[in-house]
Design a protein around this motif. Sequence first.
Motif, mmCIF file in Angstrom:
data_model
loop_
_atom_site.group_PDB
_atom_site.id
_atom_site.type_symbol
_atom_site.label_atom_id
_atom_site.label_comp_id
_atom_site.label_asym_id
_atom_site.label_seq_id
_atom_site.Cartn_x
_atom_site.Cartn_y
_atom_site.Cartn_z
ATOM 1 N N ARG A 1 0.816 -1.224 0.000
ATOM 2 C CA ARG A 1 0.000 0.000 0.000
ATOM 3 C C ARG A 1 0.844 1.266 0.000
ATOM 4 O O ARG A 1 0.321 2.357 -0.189
ATOM 5 N N LYS B 1 2.968 4.370 -0.853
ATOM 6 C CA LYS B 1 2.963 5.200 -2.055
ATOM 7 C C LYS B 1 4.149 6.160 -2.058
ATOM 8 O O LYS B 1 4.427 6.816 -1.068
ATOM 9 N N GLN C 1 3.602 1.713 -8.014
ATOM 10 C CA GLN C 1 2.255 1.277 -7.605
ATOM 11 C C GLN C 1 1.623 2.308 -6.674
ATOM 12 O O GLN C 1 2.306 2.977 -5.918
ATOM 13 N N ASN C 2 0.336 2.483 -6.809
ATOM 14 C CA ASN C 2 -0.471 3.403 -5.983
ATOM 15 C C ASN C 2 -0.256 4.872 -6.320
ATOM 16 O O ASN C 2 -0.822 5.746 -5.664
ATOM 17 N N GLN C 3 0.569 5.183 -7.322
ATOM 18 C CA GLN C 3 0.762 6.592 -7.680
ATOM 19 C C GLN C 3 -0.473 7.147 -8.389
ATOM 20 O O GLN C 3 -1.189 6.425 -9.093
ATOM 21 N N ASP D 1 1.291 12.685 -8.635
ATOM 22 C CA ASP D 1 2.645 12.187 -8.385
ATOM 23 C C ASP D 1 3.480 12.210 -9.670
ATOM 24 O O ASP D 1 2.971 12.502 -10.749
#
Length: 463
Positions: free
Chosen positions: A185, A187, A220-222, A226
Amino acid sequence: MDQDNKISNQSTPSPSDGAARLVILGAGESGVGAAYLAQQQGFDVFVSDFGGIADNYKKQLEDWRIPFEEKQHTEELIMNAAEVVKSPGIPDKAPIIKKLHEKGTPVISEIEFAGRYTDAKIIGITGSNGKTTTTSLTYHILKDAGMNVGLAGNIGKSFAYQVATEKFDWYVLELSSFMLDDMFRFKVDIAVLLNITPDHLDRYDYKLENYAASKFRITQNQTVADYFIYCADDPETIKGMKERTFGAQLLPFSIQQKFEPGAYLDNNDNIVINTTQEHFTMSIQDLALQGKHNIYNSMASGIVAKVLELRNETMRESMGNFKSIEHRLEFVANISGIRFINDSKATNVNSTWYALESMTSDVVLILGGVDKGNDYTMLNDLVKQKVKAIVCLGKDNKRIHEAFDDMVEIIVNTSSAQEAATVAYHLATKGDTVLLSPACASFDLFKNYEDRGDQFKAAVKEL
């Protein structure tokens, strides 16, 4: 992928569940830091290390009254964990990790764990080569600009310990593929991917695409708020990008083509960085870090600085006065006109390629250690052009001999840093460079690459 789903579908254990049990596997810098943060957050913490624990870390755990064990993993004390934080050095195929996965216990990295307890913005830097240099340079630029910034990850004090004891607004994190494998999770606000070349393939079923997938986890999760900064000249990065979609704004850097927004090299050998802010330009002659590979590293750091809207004058000053990091193309001494360079941090073939590429004299090359499935063919042209002799420093040098016996007239086996330095000195003549750039891990004869570099430097100073 199963592990990804396993983590994302489970709620995060917290002390409010009645002192949730958190087990930490590995009592090095990251593990001990995670233990301190976990204790501070009210977890029931236990630390287990299958090897011996260094005295300084043992003392810290004792001072904090955190229970621990060493030289074993006691299953009944581990398998009752709500969650496990594991050292990046422990592979997924380790028996205790397999059992935890089978049970469905979430296994995460120290970075993932610590990220839950900070609101700081994160700059994450990964790549097969140049991570430490780029991370250190980025931190240097931000700190010089007056930002409240911490340095962590694969470098310096553990991220978790700093989250527990400091209040930084920003962190610059050096992230290895092993760390990224256990991040779910977490980021990164600004992600940097420098390059992807074969490394640690023994941990990735000897498949480059598996290793590349680990590197891309940094994105991942960007979200659209960002940034993802990447090298447009790196074939494996570009190949991997074609197979993926990205939420972040993309900022490429290149010395072969012009990118706006992004960074490139103009016809006058100036780095040009163009984000939405005012253009930044700087001659590569004025960079503290010289060599082609360091143009890339400086570009990546420079883009981060421009994204953060730092002043051009500040950037120029910092990029011009940065001191190179220890064990990375570090000048040791000049003895009888022979230069000695410590590049012990070169633990893969690509790093050694970069080191040789930056050499301007004949080289006596010190190679060897724990071979991680190395393909030495990429060194062939540079070895033919620049290397007059090879000194092997390792327990098993068979593959180095196979690769270079027909190419280099003199290849000598040695079994200590002192012997390697002495033999290299006698093989070199005035004007040559003795380069320790092993292309291999250090664990056969040394504690780590730092120990290898330190012993080499000590040996050179005794010549």
